[in-house]
Design a protein around this motif. Structure first.
Motif, PDB file in Angstrom:
ATOM      1  N   UNK A 174      18.826 -23.142 -14.269  1.00  0.00           N
ATOM      2  CA  UNK A 174      20.150 -23.298 -14.905  1.00  0.00           C
ATOM      3  C   UNK A 174      20.174 -24.683 -15.475  1.00  0.00           C
ATOM      4  N   UNK A 175      19.111 -25.421 -15.938  1.00  0.00           N
ATOM      5  CA  UNK A 175      19.083 -26.809 -16.473  1.00  0.00           C
ATOM      6  C   UNK A 175      19.117 -26.466 -18.310  1.00  0.00           C
ATOM      7  N   UNK A 176      19.582 -27.606 -18.569  1.00  0.00           N
ATOM      8  CA  UNK A 176      20.062 -27.467 -19.897  1.00  0.00           C
ATOM      9  C   UNK A 176      19.333 -28.777 -20.681  1.00  0.00           C
ATOM     10  N   UNK A 192      20.298 -31.398 -15.055  1.00  0.00           N
ATOM     11  CA  UNK A 192      20.327 -30.124 -14.042  1.00  0.00           C
ATOM     12  C   UNK A 192      21.312 -29.182 -14.154  1.00  0.00           C
ATOM     13  N   UNK A 193      21.261 -28.167 -13.450  1.00  0.00           N
ATOM     14  CA  UNK A 193      22.430 -26.987 -13.411  1.00  0.00           C
ATOM     15  C   UNK A 193      23.730 -27.874 -12.930  1.00  0.00           C
ATOM     16  N   UNK A 194      23.499 -28.464 -12.132  1.00  0.00           N
ATOM     17  CA  UNK A 194      24.809 -29.368 -11.462  1.00  0.00           C
ATOM     18  C   UNK A 194      25.340 -30.139 -12.503  1.00  0.00           C
ATOM     19  N   UNK A 195      24.468 -30.824 -12.888  1.00  0.00           N
ATOM     20  CA  UNK A 195      25.152 -32.004 -13.951  1.00  0.00           C
ATOM     21  C   UNK A 195      25.658 -31.287 -15.103  1.00  0.00           C
ATOM     22  N   UNK A 196      25.025 -30.334 -15.474  1.00  0.00           N
ATOM     23  CA  UNK A 196      25.744 -29.366 -16.700  1.00  0.00           C
ATOM     24  C   UNK A 196      26.711 -28.760 -16.133  1.00  0.00           C
ATOM     25  N   UNK A 197      27.032 -28.169 -15.064  1.00  0.00           N
ATOM     26  CA  UNK A 197      28.257 -27.575 -14.944  1.00  0.00           C
ATOM     27  C   UNK A 197      29.444 -28.662 -14.556  1.00  0.00           C
ATOM     28  N   UNK A 198      28.904 -29.655 -14.051  1.00  0.00           N
ATOM     29  CA  UNK A 198      30.185 -30.687 -14.027  1.00  0.00           C
ATOM     30  C   UNK A 198      30.533 -31.091 -15.508  1.00  0.00           C
ATOM     31  N   UNK A 199      29.648 -31.452 -16.381  1.00  0.00           N
ATOM     32  CA  UNK A 199      30.084 -31.868 -17.698  1.00  0.00           C
ATOM     33  C   UNK A 199      30.851 -30.744 -18.327  1.00  0.00           C
ATOM     34  N   UNK A 229      12.677 -36.038 -12.578  1.00  0.00           N
ATOM     35  CA  UNK A 229      11.084 -36.093 -13.010  1.00  0.00           C
ATOM     36  C   UNK A 229      10.537 -34.780 -13.274  1.00  0.00           C
ATOM     37  N   UNK A 230      10.881 -33.761 -12.392  1.00  0.00           N
ATOM     38  CA  UNK A 230      10.321 -32.255 -12.699  1.00  0.00           C
ATOM     39  C   UNK A 230      11.259 -31.880 -13.829  1.00  0.00           C
ATOM     40  N   UNK A 231      12.392 -32.220 -14.120  1.00  0.00           N
ATOM     41  CA  UNK A 231      12.888 -31.403 -15.487  1.00  0.00           C
ATOM     42  C   UNK A 231      12.154 -32.265 -16.695  1.00  0.00           C
ATOM     43  N   UNK A 232      12.201 -33.420 -16.706  1.00  0.00           N
ATOM     44  CA  UNK A 232      11.352 -34.084 -17.834  1.00  0.00           C
ATOM     45  C   UNK A 232       9.908 -33.771 -18.012  1.00  0.00           C
ATOM     46  N   UNK A 235      24.092 -29.394 -41.463  1.00  0.00           N
ATOM     47  CA  UNK A 235      25.035 -30.016 -40.814  1.00  0.00           C
ATOM     48  C   UNK A 235      24.405 -30.774 -39.656  1.00  0.00           C
ATOM     49  N   UNK A 236      25.247 -31.938 -39.523  1.00  0.00           N
ATOM     50  CA  UNK A 236      25.196 -32.608 -38.250  1.00  0.00           C
ATOM     51  C   UNK A 236      25.545 -31.943 -37.132  1.00  0.00           C
ATOM     52  N   UNK A 237      24.915 -31.527 -35.712  1.00  0.00           N
ATOM     53  CA  UNK A 237      25.299 -30.699 -34.629  1.00  0.00           C
ATOM     54  C   UNK A 237      24.615 -31.095 -33.754  1.00  0.00           C
ATOM     55  N   UNK A 238      25.305 -30.813 -32.576  1.00  0.00           N
ATOM     56  CA  UNK A 238      24.650 -30.782 -31.309  1.00  0.00           C
ATOM     57  C   UNK A 238      23.934 -29.629 -30.943  1.00  0.00           C
ATOM     58  N   UNK A 239      22.696 -29.553 -30.216  1.00  0.00           N
ATOM     59  CA  UNK A 239      21.810 -28.416 -30.157  1.00  0.00           C
ATOM     60  C   UNK A 239      21.575 -28.330 -28.580  1.00  0.00           C
ATOM     61  N   UNK A 240      21.488 -27.118 -27.929  1.00  0.00           N
ATOM     62  CA  UNK A 240      21.357 -27.206 -26.552  1.00  0.00           C
ATOM     63  C   UNK A 240      20.164 -25.939 -26.395  1.00  0.00           C
ATOM     64  N   UNK A 241      19.477 -26.287 -25.368  1.00  0.00           N
ATOM     65  CA  UNK A 241      18.431 -25.222 -24.977  1.00  0.00           C
ATOM     66  C   UNK A 241      18.631 -24.568 -23.639  1.00  0.00           C
ATOM     67  N   UNK A 242      18.576 -23.511 -23.151  1.00  0.00           N
ATOM     68  CA  UNK A 242      18.793 -23.359 -21.603  1.00  0.00           C
ATOM     69  C   UNK A 242      16.980 -23.412 -21.235  1.00  0.00           C
ATOM     70  N   UNK A 243      17.208 -24.065 -19.946  1.00  0.00           N
ATOM     71  CA  UNK A 243      15.952 -24.106 -19.239  1.00  0.00           C
ATOM     72  C   UNK A 243      16.020 -23.684 -18.048  1.00  0.00           C
ATOM     73  N   UNK A 244      14.750 -23.662 -17.156  1.00  0.00           N
ATOM     74  CA  UNK A 244      14.750 -22.804 -15.944  1.00  0.00           C
ATOM     75  C   UNK A 244      15.743 -23.381 -14.826  1.00  0.00           C
TER      76      UNK A 244
END
Length: 97
Positions: free
Chosen positions: A50-52, A67-74, A17-20, A39-48
């Motif tokens: 460590x979130x993405x 979250x940072x933990x979810x992104x790290x696991x991915x 909820x805080x992230x969104x 071109x079709x592509x995936x884009x990412x943005x770095x959030x506070x």
């Protein structure tokens, strides 16, 4: 003291909820080097913290946040080959069954 399953679930819901709730209207979006604007592509943005945030260039209004933990696991899973495509005719491999 370890969290109970209910506490873990509540914490993860609060983090989501805080992230969104973050205003990301001014974030800088990044894509893989060498890709063209059209071109079709995936884009990412770095959030506070460590979130993405991640989106498709074809649908920039739909943004997923991790979250940072979810992104790290991915990322670690991708590096380990967890998400490698099974070679099939539709993705450039042989359709062997």
């Amino acid at each position: 003291m370890a969290e109970t399953e209910a506490e873990t679930k509540a914490r993860k819901e609060r983090e989501r909820d805080e992230l969104y709730a973050l205003d990301i209207s001014d974030v800088e979006w990044h894509c893989a080097p060498g890709t063209e604007e059209h071109e079709e592509r995936v884009e990412i943005a770095y959030l506070p913290e460590g979130a993405v945030a991640m989106r498709s260039s074809l649908d920039p209004d739909t943004v997923l946040r991790y979250t940072e933990a979810e992104w790290r696991a991915f990322v670690l899973g991708a590096r380990d080959g967890e998400f490698d495509l099974k070679p099939m005719a539709h993705n450039g491999g042989l359709d062997v069954q």
